[in-house]
Design an enzyme around this catalytic site. Structure first.
Site, PDB file in Angstrom:
ATOM      1  CB  SER A 281      17.533  40.396  41.563  1.00 62.62           C
ATOM      2  OG  SER A 281      18.803  40.339  41.477  1.00 62.62           O
TER       3      SER A 281
ATOM      4  CG  HIS B 241      18.867  39.744  46.241  1.00 62.85           C
ATOM      5  ND1 HIS B 241      18.294  40.892  45.993  1.00 62.85           N
ATOM      6  CD2 HIS B 241      19.348  39.476  44.864  1.00 62.85           C
ATOM      7  CE1 HIS B 241      18.279  41.398  44.911  1.00 62.85           C
ATOM      8  NE2 HIS B 241      19.045  40.564  44.218  1.00 62.85           N
TER       9      HIS B 241
END
Length: 385
Positions: free
Chosen positions: A157, A361
């Site tokens: 990320s 995510h």
């Protein structure tokens, strides 16, 4: 960067007062903490897992650094517990495992001169994390491992965005690292959806008002704003949607295992700057991977041009492996494919295969299916290098 930057580092031994060390000891592993001071004065805590308690240390000729994602910390890599967490699996496979913490999170929240309560302390985004934090961390790890040890880097990320900054602006690190693996990197974000798109639209309309809504220094969004986003985007447990990180990433998707949910809620978000969030919001609206936009006047003063410069992605020469998922709100497959077209040496783009559950995510780090859908493939890639 200061004219004469000095990286000061200190090994502070087994970090018994650290929550991470308490957890690792419970899991049967040793944890160390190391302090690293960046050229611009932020004190970072690096956690190291040298081995299991019963085996103590082992000589290892492979070193790997793991960097957490958006508003995360080193704890993210051990939340699945022994036999499942990536940090433990790597250690069991013979890797010397180092877990990074970015400036501003709960493990790296001090500065040599600036108060954490000052706006000056929080004036950073993932650009500074890449340029200063990661360069300091890699240098420290290199100095404190075997001379011939190969160094690999896995970043998730925001950590992947920061690593991309470093590799594209300081090309020498392309020769220090052997391979990088980017999990759901936040580089191009034009296709991102969910609350982050709302934030991007708001800051395009009124930057200062958005700053007040999100927190003028540390990212602490207003309760009113979180409730409004929850009404629009929450698709899971309201309790989860009240956690701003879970709401931003997947609308508070249901976490079926109560123990895992409790562990996640106890550790995230770990802290970060509002400027970090707004830099990502900028990427959504611009469609570019670029430096922070401070307005034309400030840009001219800082960069010499009215618009923020793009990062030179073609400078990233080392092998890069990319992971993505069709269910990810923030790091979308189309944006990853765009990223692939810019880097010279991509070795694989692994798209997580569709299962009965959404793979969003943060599932790359703490999802119950991560060992099978992600970590197994990470090991396959590492074996090749």
């Amino acid at each position: 960067m200061p004219k004469n930057p000095v990286r000061r580092s200190e090994h502070i031994g087994t970090f018994s007062n650290s929550l991470l060390s308490d957890v690792t000891n419970l899991h049967g592993y040793i944890a160390e903490a190391h302090n690293v001071v960046t050229p611009d004065g932020y004190t970072l805590t690096l956690h190291r897992i040298p081995g299991r308690v019963e085996t103590k240390r082992r000589n290892k000729n492979r070193t790997i650094i793991l960097h957490h994602g958006l508003l995360g910390s080193s704890v993210d890599w051990i939340l699945l517990g022994p036999n499942h967490s990536l940090a433990y699996l790597l250690n069991d496979a013979g890797y010397d495992v180092w877990l990074a913490n970015a400036r501003g999170n709960k493990y790296s929240k001090t500065h040599v001169t600036k108060s954490v309560y000052s706006s000056e302390y929080w004036d950073f985004s993932w650009h500074e994390i890449g340029l200063y934090d990661l360069s300091s961390i890699i240098d420290y790890v290199k100095e404190n491992t075997l001379v011939k040890s190969q160094i690999y880097f896995v970043a998730h990320s925001m950590g992947a965005a920061a690593l991309t900054v470093l590799l594209s602006t300081s090309p020498q690190y392309n020769t220090i690292l052997n391979l990088v693996i980017l999990l759901a990197p936040l580089v191009f974000m034009q296709q991102a959806k969910g609350p982050f798109r709302i934030i991007s639209e708001l800051q395009s309309l009124d930057y200062n008002a958005t700053l007040k809504i999100l927190g003028e220094n540390q990212f602490i969004p207003s309760e009113k704003f979180i409730k409004a986003l929850t009404r629009k985007f929450c698709k899971g447990d309201i309790k989860l949607c009240e956690n701003p990180l879970l709401l931003l990433s997947d609308g508070g998707k249901v976490i079926s295992d109560s123990t895992r949910m409790k562990n996640i809620l106890a550790h995230v978000p770990a802290g970060g700057s509002t400027k970090t969030i707004m830099h990502f919001g900028q990427l959504i609206s611009s469609g570019r991977f670029e430096m922070f936009d401070g307005g034309s006047t400030m840009n001219i003063k800082k960069y010499g041009i009215a618009s923020p410069p793009k990062y030179h992605l073609r400078e990233i020469k080392l092998p890069v492996a990319l992971f993505s998922s069709h269910d990810d709100w923030l790091s979308t497959v189309p944006d990853i494919i765009k990223f692939l077209s810019y880097i010279p040496n991509p070795v694989v783009h692994h798209i997580v295969q569709k299962t009965s559950k959404e793979f969003s995510h943060f599932d790359f780090v703490w999802g119950e299916e991560a060992p099978e859908l992600v970590y197994k493939h990470i090991f396959d890639i590492l074996k090749q290098y």
